[in-house]
Design a protein around this motif. Structure first.
Motif, mmCIF file in Angstrom:
data_model
loop_
_atom_site.group_PDB
_atom_site.id
_atom_site.type_symbol
_atom_site.label_atom_id
_atom_site.label_comp_id
_atom_site.label_asym_id
_atom_site.label_seq_id
_atom_site.Cartn_x
_atom_site.Cartn_y
_atom_site.Cartn_z
ATOM 1 N N ALA A 187 0.861 -1.186 0.000
ATOM 2 C CA ALA A 187 0.000 0.000 0.000
ATOM 3 C C ALA A 187 0.900 1.239 0.000
ATOM 4 O O ALA A 187 2.063 1.164 0.392
ATOM 5 N N PRO A 188 0.385 2.391 -0.434
ATOM 6 C CA PRO A 188 1.188 3.624 -0.414
ATOM 7 C C PRO A 188 1.583 4.028 1.013
ATOM 8 O O PRO A 188 0.940 3.637 1.984
ATOM 9 N N PHE A 189 2.639 4.818 1.099
ATOM 10 C CA PHE A 189 3.148 5.325 2.376
ATOM 11 C C PHE A 189 2.037 6.006 3.164
ATOM 12 O O PHE A 189 1.255 6.779 2.631
ATOM 13 N N LEU A 190 1.957 5.717 4.439
ATOM 14 C CA LEU A 190 0.980 6.276 5.384
ATOM 15 C C LEU A 190 -0.478 5.898 5.067
ATOM 16 O O LEU A 190 -1.392 6.623 5.449
ATOM 17 N N THR A 191 -0.704 4.793 4.409
ATOM 18 C CA THR A 191 -2.067 4.333 4.179
ATOM 19 C C THR A 191 -2.654 3.867 5.510
ATOM 20 O O THR A 191 -2.019 3.129 6.250
ATOM 21 N N GLN A 192 -3.857 4.319 5.794
ATOM 22 C CA GLN A 192 -4.516 3.955 7.046
ATOM 23 C C GLN A 192 -5.387 2.725 6.850
ATOM 24 O O GLN A 192 -5.993 2.529 5.805
ATOM 25 N N ASN A 193 -5.452 1.899 7.885
ATOM 26 C CA ASN A 193 -6.340 0.755 7.907
ATOM 27 C C ASN A 193 -6.978 0.698 9.283
ATOM 28 O O ASN A 193 -6.425 1.211 10.254
ATOM 29 N N PHE A 194 -8.153 0.094 9.363
ATOM 30 C CA PHE A 194 -8.815 0.001 10.657
ATOM 31 C C PHE A 194 -9.605 -1.303 10.718
ATOM 32 O O PHE A 194 -9.849 -1.957 9.717
ATOM 33 N N GLY A 195 -9.972 -1.645 11.932
ATOM 34 C CA GLY A 195 -10.781 -2.834 12.145
ATOM 35 C C GLY A 195 -11.523 -2.710 13.461
ATOM 36 O O GLY A 195 -11.227 -1.853 14.295
ATOM 37 N N TYR A 196 -12.518 -3.566 13.647
ATOM 38 C CA TYR A 196 -13.287 -3.585 14.886
ATOM 39 C C TYR A 196 -12.873 -4.806 15.692
ATOM 40 O O TYR A 196 -12.808 -5.916 15.173
ATOM 41 N N PHE A 197 -12.604 -4.579 16.966
ATOM 42 C CA PHE A 197 -12.132 -5.643 17.838
ATOM 43 C C PHE A 197 -12.957 -5.667 19.111
ATOM 44 O O PHE A 197 -13.414 -4.628 19.589
ATOM 45 N N GLN A 198 -13.108 -6.850 19.674
ATOM 46 C CA GLN A 198 -13.829 -7.017 20.935
ATOM 47 C C GLN A 198 -12.809 -6.936 22.066
ATOM 48 O O GLN A 198 -12.004 -7.847 22.255
ATOM 49 N N LEU A 199 -12.827 -5.842 22.791
ATOM 50 C CA LEU A 199 -11.895 -5.634 23.895
ATOM 51 C C LEU A 199 -12.592 -5.937 25.217
ATOM 52 O O LEU A 199 -13.798 -5.694 25.353
#
Length: 144
Positions: A92-104
């Motif tokens: 992916a390009p530099f500084l590409t953001q990714n996210f996800g949902y997690f059960q904490l």
């Protein structure tokens, strides 16, 4: 001997620094979805630390807060750059953001984003740079 205004300053500093640090943490965590983030959160944290240094003095705070701010700058830069370079691992390009949902455990279902790691790097770098500048100037004034 403590003057009256020193006592007032020290008493109010405890409350004000606590509020500033709390607001700093709020701004840090709100940053990737709302206005705020690592930069302004770091400035707020540095403002709280500077207030404590002003109220209690350099030597007293250095005994309580044993942090080398130059190492904090280095750590923050490594985290921020590492977050950006980490995107290359996933093509992916530099500084590409990714996210996800997690059960904490305590927080339940929570969104975690890579922008939070980048903000952490910026947060630590801003605190380190600001405190290094302020304490260097303060040390120079003590020596004169």
């Amino acid at each position: 001997m403590t003057r009256a205004n020193d006592l007032i300053l020290r008493t109010t500093t405890s409350l004000i620094a606590f509020i500033l640090l709390g607001f700093s943490v709020y701004l840090f965590f709100a940053g990737h979805n709302k206005p705020g983030g690592g930069f302004i959160g770091g400035l707020m944290a540095a403002a709280a630390l500077v207030l404590m240094y002003m109220a209690y003095g350099l030597n007293a705070i250095r005994k309580v807060i044993r942090v080398n701010y130059l190492y904090m700058i280095f750590t923050g830069l490594i985290i921020a750059v590492g977050t950006g370079v980490g995107a290359f691992l996933f093509d992916a390009p530099f500084l590409t953001q990714n996210f996800g949902y997690f059960q904490l455990p305590i927080l339940g279902r929570t969104e975690l984003a890579t922008a939070l790691l980048f903000d952490l790097g910026v947060y630590l770098t801003v605190i380190g740079v600001t405190m290094t500048i302020i304490l260097t100037v303060a040390d120079d004034r003590e020596e004169s």
